[in-house]
Design a protein around this motif. Structure first.
Motif, mmCIF file in Angstrom:
data_model
loop_
_atom_site.group_PDB
_atom_site.id
_atom_site.type_symbol
_atom_site.label_atom_id
_atom_site.label_comp_id
_atom_site.label_asym_id
_atom_site.label_seq_id
_atom_site.Cartn_x
_atom_site.Cartn_y
_atom_site.Cartn_z
ATOM 1 N N UNK A 133 -43.417 -12.845 -69.579
ATOM 2 C CA UNK A 133 -41.861 -12.399 -69.456
ATOM 3 C C UNK A 133 -41.367 -11.310 -70.100
ATOM 4 N N UNK A 134 -41.740 -11.460 -71.487
ATOM 5 C CA UNK A 134 -41.279 -10.510 -72.464
ATOM 6 C C UNK A 134 -41.680 -8.895 -71.906
ATOM 7 N N UNK A 135 -43.001 -8.916 -71.424
ATOM 8 C CA UNK A 135 -43.453 -7.545 -70.766
ATOM 9 C C UNK A 135 -42.815 -7.263 -69.765
ATOM 10 N N UNK A 136 -42.442 -8.021 -68.874
ATOM 11 C CA UNK A 136 -41.688 -7.765 -67.733
ATOM 12 C C UNK A 136 -40.265 -7.177 -67.860
ATOM 13 N N UNK A 137 -39.408 -7.896 -68.845
ATOM 14 C CA UNK A 137 -38.295 -7.473 -69.395
ATOM 15 C C UNK A 137 -38.311 -6.185 -70.152
ATOM 16 N N UNK A 138 -39.302 -6.047 -70.679
ATOM 17 C CA UNK A 138 -39.493 -4.634 -71.549
ATOM 18 C C UNK A 138 -39.657 -3.465 -70.585
ATOM 19 N N UNK A 139 -40.603 -3.923 -69.185
ATOM 20 C CA UNK A 139 -40.898 -2.826 -68.235
ATOM 21 C C UNK A 139 -39.536 -2.502 -67.473
ATOM 22 N N UNK A 140 -38.804 -3.566 -67.484
ATOM 23 C CA UNK A 140 -37.491 -3.238 -66.482
ATOM 24 C C UNK A 140 -36.565 -2.669 -67.343
ATOM 25 N N UNK A 141 -36.266 -2.771 -68.718
ATOM 26 C CA UNK A 141 -35.628 -2.051 -69.564
ATOM 27 C C UNK A 141 -35.877 -0.816 -69.599
ATOM 28 N N UNK A 142 -37.129 -0.501 -69.780
ATOM 29 C CA UNK A 142 -37.872 0.964 -69.976
ATOM 30 C C UNK A 142 -37.544 2.011 -68.828
ATOM 31 N N UNK A 143 -37.664 1.082 -67.548
ATOM 32 C CA UNK A 143 -37.299 1.837 -66.407
ATOM 33 C C UNK A 143 -35.902 2.353 -66.120
ATOM 34 N N UNK A 144 -35.206 1.054 -66.288
ATOM 35 C CA UNK A 144 -33.724 1.289 -65.909
ATOM 36 C C UNK A 144 -32.980 2.010 -66.919
ATOM 37 N N UNK A 145 -33.094 1.770 -68.397
ATOM 38 C CA UNK A 145 -32.325 2.212 -69.225
ATOM 39 C C UNK A 145 -31.907 3.866 -69.317
ATOM 40 N N UNK A 146 -33.321 4.579 -69.292
ATOM 41 C CA UNK A 146 -32.810 6.084 -69.141
ATOM 42 C C UNK A 146 -31.804 6.442 -68.060
ATOM 43 N N UNK A 147 -32.118 5.890 -66.629
ATOM 44 C CA UNK A 147 -31.483 6.301 -65.457
ATOM 45 C C UNK A 147 -29.832 5.860 -65.544
ATOM 46 N N UNK A 148 -29.786 4.417 -66.317
ATOM 47 C CA UNK A 148 -28.408 3.932 -66.483
ATOM 48 C C UNK A 148 -27.761 4.766 -67.635
ATOM 49 N N UNK A 149 -28.256 5.138 -68.693
ATOM 50 C CA UNK A 149 -27.688 6.023 -69.520
ATOM 51 C C UNK A 149 -27.352 7.365 -69.141
ATOM 52 N N UNK A 150 -28.372 7.858 -68.246
ATOM 53 C CA UNK A 150 -28.003 9.473 -67.825
ATOM 54 C C UNK A 150 -26.890 9.137 -66.751
#
Length: 190
Positions: free
Chosen positions: A1-18
């Motif tokens: 679960x932690x790995x899935x959350x991290x993967x989601x965060x690492x992919x969505x965070x740059x796009x969301x912040x940009x």
């Protein structure tokens, strides 16, 4: 679960912040344009009208800077304001960064190089210009010296060192990819 959350965060965070950054910039410029419109008693009819006004004003400024009398006047104002030390530091830094983004017809001579260190390792650097300024050339011992920028990870800062050209190993790597490598300490691969 932690790995899935991290993967989601690492992919969505740059796009969301940009997207957030660009939207915030749009809203700020639109708000500025709306204030200018309201100063002349025009009420904005649609979202983005202020933004379009600011873009048009920036374009008009670009046209003005292509006219010699305006450029001369701007230079005179600039020199007058440069007498204030704090203004000179802030304005000079911002102007230098802006000029890095817009070389306006100047050749982009940034070359990626490796510089051998005393311990046998290498440091990635960038030749930003072909020769150091004349005062440095006069002070340096004989040789073909070039300024090399060593970018620091996770910072806009870097260190410029004067290195003999024969001590440089040119690398066939794009400036953008090498800069990304340096800025992220090699973590970013795309």
């Amino acid at each position: 679960m932690k790995r899935t959350l991290t993967r989601g965060l690492m992919n969505l965070l740059p796009m969301a912040l940009s997207l957030w950054l660009f939207w915030s910039l749009f809203e700020s410029l639109d708000g500025l344009g709306n204030v200018l419109l309201e100063l002349v008693a025009i009420h904005p009819a649609f979202i983005g009208e202020g933004f379009l006004l600011v873009v048009a004003l920036i374009f008009a400024a670009g046209l003005l800077f292509s006219v010699s009398p305006f450029t001369w006047l701007w230079g005179k104002i600039e020199r007058a304001l440069m007498r204030f030390p704090l203004f000179k530091s802030v304005y000079g830094s911002i102007r230098d960064i802006a000029s890095l983004m817009n070389r306006d017809g100047k050749p982009k001579s940034q070359q990626v190089v490796l510089v051998r260190q005393a311990n046998g390792g290498y440091v990635v650097g960038f030749i930003m210009t072909d020769a150091p300024p004349k005062p440095l050339q006069d002070a340096l011992p004989e040789g073909d010296w070039v300024p090399v920028l060593f970018q620091l990870s996770y910072q806009m800062a870097g260190v410029t060192s004067l290195v003999r050209r024969e001590d440089l190993l040119p690398v066939n790597w794009s400036f953008e990819e090498a800069m990304r490598f340096n800025l992220t300490a090699g973590i970013s691969t795309h």
